[in-house]
Write an enzyme that holds these catalytic residues in place. Structure first.
Site, mmCIF file in Angstrom:
data_model
loop_
_atom_site.group_PDB
_atom_site.id
_atom_site.type_symbol
_atom_site.label_atom_id
_atom_site.label_comp_id
_atom_site.label_asym_id
_atom_site.label_seq_id
_atom_site.Cartn_x
_atom_site.Cartn_y
_atom_site.Cartn_z
ATOM 1 N N ASN A 21 44.711 36.763 46.048
ATOM 2 C CA ASN A 21 44.329 37.929 45.238
ATOM 3 C C ASN A 21 44.337 39.174 46.127
ATOM 4 O O ASN A 21 43.482 39.316 46.998
ATOM 5 C CB ASN A 21 42.930 37.676 44.647
ATOM 6 C CG ASN A 21 42.398 38.857 43.849
ATOM 7 O OD1 ASN A 21 42.981 39.939 43.849
ATOM 8 N ND2 ASN A 21 41.274 38.660 43.175
ATOM 9 N N CYS A 50 40.615 45.891 41.014
ATOM 10 C CA CYS A 50 41.879 45.174 40.778
ATOM 11 C C CYS A 50 42.693 45.761 39.629
ATOM 12 O O CYS A 50 43.876 45.467 39.493
ATOM 13 C CB CYS A 50 41.600 43.710 40.477
ATOM 14 S SG CYS A 50 40.616 42.942 41.737
ATOM 15 N N HIS A 104 47.242 40.383 36.764
ATOM 16 C CA HIS A 104 46.607 40.490 38.078
ATOM 17 C C HIS A 104 46.459 39.070 38.619
ATOM 18 O O HIS A 104 45.984 38.179 37.923
ATOM 19 C CB HIS A 104 45.243 41.175 37.931
ATOM 20 C CG HIS A 104 44.389 41.022 39.133
ATOM 21 N ND1 HIS A 104 44.857 41.274 40.403
ATOM 22 C CD2 HIS A 104 43.084 40.634 39.281
ATOM 23 C CE1 HIS A 104 43.888 41.052 41.276
ATOM 24 N NE2 HIS A 104 42.817 40.663 40.624
#
Ligand code: ACO
Length: 328
Positions: free
Chosen positions: A285, A113, A255
């Site tokens: 996500n 990520c 994020h």
């Protein structure tokens, strides 16, 4: 030389899956998912869509906004945890061909990520060293194809998507550009977020490998505590390195993993939640794609304007973490 983002773009698949849709396949509810994560929907790739297909759409979008053609590119840096193929060919090479970026070198970047943050800093280093002038940084993920759709602990959290930025050289005197970055890792937490089987450590063995063991595994609690601690540290480090104050930062683009993680970090550092840009409600996500999708979203909505100071911050598998400060 300075490196700045000349164009930004994104793409998310058409298929939109709500929390209520998920409640039909696992024991969960809209109430649980929204209250624990801030997620309402996620977009899921079609059966014939791979990470390079999403990356292609996002890359064309970014190039068009920058007024550049694929043949202007000298390097493609593609961050993904869900490549088209295991190991090789790299997804960046597949993208290079699809895009017609004949003059570009291409490499993949594995930082989960945090991949887009790592990619921006790598692009900055190449540009400031005078090696390249036009670099495409891409974050692309089809997490739905490595998700265990029987595991309610993880399947509600992720979505598919891609984002891309054309990073270009500008004169040192230019006000726009990547001001500073901080990249970090803690490999001792490697087992907290992983795909346990399928690599050279534990290869696929016919008759012995279970399908689930090739999919995403996560210890959610451990990731949560790690995230809250490193997000705050990263923001403080970036401010220290740049000599900027929190008040001078217009937006923090984290994020998009979980609203509760951001709320905990905001509380710890006494930062008002309004300073954080969140769009997790719609996209969930999307790992390496989440920050460029958010930046595109902000730019298209007119929230992000030239001159603004943006701080990106993220964490992910590896474990990795880091951030950038960008003068937009
Ligand atoms: N629906 C209903 N109940 C659920 C669900 C669900 N989807 N998922 C878990 N539960 C249950 C659990 O089974 C547990 O029940 P039990 O007490 O009977 O065992 C209960 O809810 C609480 O579980 P916890 O794990 O304690 O829930 P928590 O409040 O910690 O939230 C979460 C879980 C959302 C995963 C949180 O830990 C988190 O956000 N962690 C970080 C995840 C993250 O950021 N991942 C990013 C990964 S980086 C990358 O993208 C690869």
């Amino acid at each position: 030389m300075k490196a700045y983002i000349q164009g930004i773009g994104c793409y998310v698949p058409e298929k939109r899956v709500s929390n209520d849709d998920l409640a039909k396949i696992v024991d969960t509810s809209d109430e649980w998912i929204y209250s624990h994560t801030g997620i309402k929907n996620r977009h899921i790739a079609a059966e014939d869509e791979a990470s390079s297909d999403l990356a292609l759409r996002a890359s064309r979008d970014a190039l068009e906004r920058a007024g550049k053609s694929p043949t202007d590119l000298e390097l493609i840096l593609l961050a993904t945890a869900t490549p088209d193929h295991l190991g090789f060919p790299s997804t960046s090479c597949v993208l290079q061909d699809k895009l017609g970026a004949a003059n570009a070198a291409a490499m993949d970047l594995a930082a989960a990520c945090t991949g887009f943050i790592y990619g921006l800093e790598t692009a900055r280093a190449f540009i400031e060293a005078g090696i390249y002038r036009n670099i495409l940084v891409v974050g692309t993920e089809v997490l739905s194809k490595i998700t265990n759709w029987k595991d309610r602990n993880t399947c509600v959290l992720f979505g598919d998507g891609a984002g891309a930025a054309l990073v270009t050289a500008a004169d040192t005197g230019s006000s726009r550009g990547i001001v500073t970055s901080h990249l970090a890792a803690d490999g001792s937490g490697a087992g907290v977020l992983s795909r346990p089987v399928g690599g050279t450590r534990t290869p696929f063995v016919e008759g012995r490998t279970t399908p689930e063991s090739t999919l995403l595994y996560m210890d959610g609690r451990k990731v949560y505590y790690f995230a809250v601690s490193v997000l705050g540290k990263t923001i403080e480090t970036l401010l220290e390195k740049s000599g900027l104050s929190l008040e001078e930062i217009d937006f923090i683009v984290p994020h998009q993993a979980n609203v509760r993680i951001i709320e905990a970090c905001a509380k710890r550092l006494s930062i008002p939640m309004e300073k954080f840009y969140m769009n997790i409600e719609e996209f969930a996500n999307t790992s390496a794609a989440s920050i460029p999708i958010a930046l595109t979203d902000m730019s298209l909505k007119g929230i992000l304007k030239p001159g603004h100071l943006v701080l990106t911050v993220g964490f992910g598998g590896g474990l990795t973490y880091g951030g950038n400060i960008i003068r937009w």
